[in-house]
Scaffold this active site. Structure first.
Site, short mmCIF file in Angstrom:
data_model
loop_
_atom_site.label_atom_id
_atom_site.label_comp_id
_atom_site.label_asym_id
_atom_site.label_seq_id
_atom_site.Cartn_x
_atom_site.Cartn_y
_atom_site.Cartn_z
N ASN A 44 0.62 -1.63 0.45
CA ASN A 44 -0.04 0.04 0.11
C ASN A 44 0.86 1.26 -0.17
OD1 ASN A 44 -2.63 -1.13 -0.34
ND2 ASN A 44 -2.36 -1.50 2.43
N ARG A 404 -6.18 1.80 -13.10
CA ARG A 404 -5.12 1.56 -12.95
C ARG A 404 -4.12 0.85 -12.50
NH1 ARG A 404 -4.73 5.28 -8.08
NH2 ARG A 404 -4.73 7.06 -9.27
N HIS A 434 -17.02 2.93 -14.24
CA HIS A 434 -16.57 2.32 -12.98
C HIS A 434 -17.86 1.09 -12.70
CE1 HIS A 434 -15.24 1.61 -8.37
NE2 HIS A 434 -14.11 1.20 -9.35
N TYR A 467 -12.48 -11.17 -1.64
CA TYR A 467 -12.89 -9.28 -1.50
C TYR A 467 -14.37 -9.10 -1.36
CZ TYR A 467 -9.51 -6.03 -4.59
OH TYR A 467 -8.40 -5.77 -4.28
N ARG A 568 -13.70 1.88 5.06
CA ARG A 568 -12.69 1.36 5.41
C ARG A 568 -11.41 1.95 5.22
NH1 ARG A 568 -11.89 -2.16 0.03
NH2 ARG A 568 -10.56 -0.29 -0.16
N HIS A 596 -14.93 -4.68 0.95
CA HIS A 596 -15.56 -3.81 -0.55
C HIS A 596 -16.38 -3.21 -0.98
CE1 HIS A 596 -15.18 -3.49 -5.27
NE2 HIS A 596 -13.95 -2.52 -4.70
#
Length: 690
Positions: A44, A404, A434, A467, A568, A596
């Site tokens: 991350n 990305r 998206h 997820y 989150r 998620h």
């Protein structure tokens, strides 16, 4: 005046990543999972330096630029970020060395990890005598083939340090100093070497094996020091809104250049003499990068491939629950009987695969429409769409090429599908798509029947294993008619300048009605509480940043509406401030699975409206993406979502409360401990067995 009504998004993200690290510190977390959380933290942070830090640095070059919510300029924010990252990395090293390594040793696992000394010269070695011979053999037979030393004087002309690649700066000579750059080939071989001796398992970084053999690489030259270094480069593609022509070609060219982007961070082992450090900066041309002191080892995200597997040191397995009847043929027949709501990864993803597989082969299916944002590398869904096209179906797939770090994979799949006759629609300029939706048109008894899939997560079989997401399979006429309108719009590849002309009444679609609808739903709760009626809002998101919606939540809080948020990651909403947000509570949950799913529940005086969807409340989602949120109408499915939310708001094991100081505050445990993910798994297991 400084605006102190919002957390800074970047400092908030660092707070979240610190929460990830804290999961590695919890004694209740299985030992190998703690190693994995350390890997996630490192991964991350690397992405943060590839994406956010370059943006802030660029902003600092704009005259009078102000970025932070608190009113500080970007330079001040970068300083705060550096200080916070330094603090976190200090804790990271202590956690690994003082806690995780001793516990691994108790299990017979000797993970050789030497803390960075404050001097890098003379360099120290870390290969234990017990496995030195085996390590030397590995060096000569495996590692040596990939080593490519380059003299620093040649760096400007013949050497370009790759993004996130590992190197040594090797210092030779006495008294004069010579510097070589030596690659650590972790992109070609495993980062770890393992050997056993007297019942104990030794795990070494290949870095240390190379250090131990530098005399062989540089024969006859005295090795004075070997300092590990790494360069992080800007990952933003900077796609201009005004691109013309086929965007696929544009992106393919950009991808080839991305790893050659500007250096944003130069990470080095402590103890490099100032003169040598400056020589490296000069020779590598990285004067504008942040010079950051790290540890002896970089890219600790490689801990994700830690070479120990032991079910006793890992999370207990939760086999995916089989959906009732999912072994029977005919997924469309089951949808015709009633809506299906799947909760991945607690439940099997098979019904989703069946949805596409059966559509591909069913002779009655005539048309298939899908949006794909992150495609799995070995995607069975994409293969099913290829088969559908070859089987004579009209297949239209909207592939987002600006997802990305997945651009190259998405582009490759798009080419394969296009070759098979699939109609591929690429990115809309200035917008990302998206949404996670699909539509199947099937002729039944002479009339066209629509079946749809609407989800909170990507159509990706790999991420569906870890997820937490929700997938609705439905034949609801109102939803399907509006989904068809959306696909008609997407097919035109135009910006939604006349959004009001598309009559979305059931679906909430960003760029059309999503923000306005959410604002009106919050306003209704405000109106109800002012009438003396009960009012509450419960929202679960990955990220919360967009200020118009946050300000509306503040307004609701001030009116007396109870607002419960489960966020989150990034959260710019500040909870618990008198006169601003005293009725807002915010939780974070970090556990075995990555939270998620996005859920929105509005009390509506007891007649709750519940939505699921793809949209976080970020500026990018609200203003620069096509997102779809969808209502849940089936009462049984609504009960399932409400119970899942109840368990998450009761979590006092994996959840923390976010306070007004951006701290992750443990939830005070009651008489009964609730770990929401475990409880949800038990709930779904029982529910599906009824």
């Amino acid at each position: 005046m400084p605006d102190t009504s919002f957390f800074d998004r970047d400092l908030s993200w660092l707070s979240f990543n610190y929460r990830v690290m804290e999961e590695a510190a919890r004694e209740a977390t299985p030992l190998l999972e703690r190693v994995n959380f350390l890997s996630i933290y490192s991964s991350n942070l690397d992405e943060f330096y590839r994406v956010r830090v370059p943006a802030l640095a660029a902003l600092g070059k704009i005259k009078k630029a102000k970025e932070t919510v608190a009113g500080a300029d970007s330079a001040a924010l970068l300083q705060k970020i550096t200080q916070e990252v330094d603090r976190q990395l200090t804790h990271y090293g202590q956690l690994l060395v003082d806690n995780v390594l001793p516990q691994l040793s108790q299990q017979g696992i000797e993970f050789i990890y030497e803390p960075a000394a404050q001097t890098a010269m003379p360099y120290s070695l870390s290969v234990p005598a017990a496995v030195k011979k085996a390590a030397a053999g590995y060096f000569h037979t495996e590692l040596l083939a990939f080593l490519q030393p380059v003299h620093l004087s040649m760096a400007k002309d013949s050497f370009f340090p790759g993004n996130e690649r590992l190197y040594f700066a090797v210092v030779l000579g006495e008294p004069a100093q010579d510097i070589y750059i030596l690659n650590i080939p972790s992109d070609s071989v495993s980062r770890f070497f393992t050997a056993e001796d007297e019942g104990r398992k030794y795990i070494l970084f290949i870095d240390d094996i190379i250090r131990d053999n530098l005399d062989f690489i540089f024969p006859g030259l005295p090795v004075k020091g070997a300092c590990s270094i790494k360069i992080t480069r800007d990952a933003e593609l900077e796609l201009e809104d005004e691109y013309e022509g086929d965007i696929a070609d544009k992106i393919e060219k950009k991808l080839a250049k991305r790893d050659a982007g500007l250096a944003t961070r130069f990470l080095h082992q402590p103890g490099i003499p100032e003169g040598i450090l400056q020589s490296l900066v000069d020779a590598l041309g990285i004067h504008n990068a942040s010079i950051v002191q790290g540890g002896r080892y970089h890219n600790l995200r490689d801990l994700a491939s830690f070479p120990v597997k032991d079910k006793h040191l890992s999370y207990p397995a939760w086999p995916a629950v089989r959906f009732q009847g999912d072994s029977d043929p005919g997924v469309f027949d089951r949808i015709a009987e009633g809506d299906i709501l799947l909760h991945a990864p607690y439940e099997s993803y098979d019904p989703v695969l069946q949805f596409f597989n059966e559509a591909a082969i069913d002779p009655a299916v005539e048309e298939i429409y899908v949006t794909m944002y992150r495609i799995a590398r070995d995607s069975r869904i994409a293969n099913a769409l290829i088969s559908a096209s070859r089987n004579g179906k009209k297949v239209t797939v909207f592939v987002e090429l600006k997802a990305r770090f997945d651009e190259a994979n998405n582009l490759q799949w798009a080419k394969q599908m296009k070759q098979a006759g699939v109609r591929i629609i690429y990115s809309i300029p200035a917008l990302k798509v998206h949404a996670k939706v699909a539509l199947v048109k099937k002729k039944v008894q002479g009339r066209m029947v629509y079946y749809g899939l609407l989800a909170t997560g990507n159509l990706n079989e790999k991420t569906a294993r870890f997820y937490t997401d929700h997938i609705l399979l439905t034949g609801n006429h109102d939803l399907m008619r509006e989904l068809e309108l959306l696909f008609i719009f997407l097919s035109r590849r135009k910006e939604p300048r006349n959004a009001e002309k598309i009559p979305f009444k059931h679906l909430l679609v960003a760029q059309f009605n999503l923000q306005d609808r959410f604002l009106s739903l919050i306003d209704r709760e405000i109106g109800n509480v002012r009438l003396g009626l009960p009012a509450s809002i419960t929202i679960k998101l990955n990220n919360l940043e967009e200020r118009v919606l946050i300000n509306k939540l503040y307004e609701a809080s001030n009116a007396g509406v109870s607002v419960t948020l489960i966020v989150r990651s990034i959260c710019c909403c500040i909870p618990g401030i008198p006169g601003l947000s005293e009725n807002i509570v915010i939780r974070r949950i970090v556990d075995k699975y990555l939270e998620h799913g996005r859920i929105f529940v509005f009390h509506n005086n007891g007649q709750e409206e519940i939505f699921l969807g793809s949209a976080d409340w970020m500026n990018r989602n609200i203003y620069r993406r096509i997102e779809v949120c969808f209502p849940l109408y089936d009462e049984q499915l609504r009960k399932e979502i409400k119970e899942i939310l109840r368990l998450q708001t009761a979590d006092n094991v994996a959840a923390v409360m976010l306070d007004a100081g951006l701290n992750n505050v443990p939830v005070t445990a009651g008489e009964l401990q609730v770990r929401s993910q475990e409880a949800i798994y038990r709930y779904i297991t029982q529910k599906r067995s009824e």
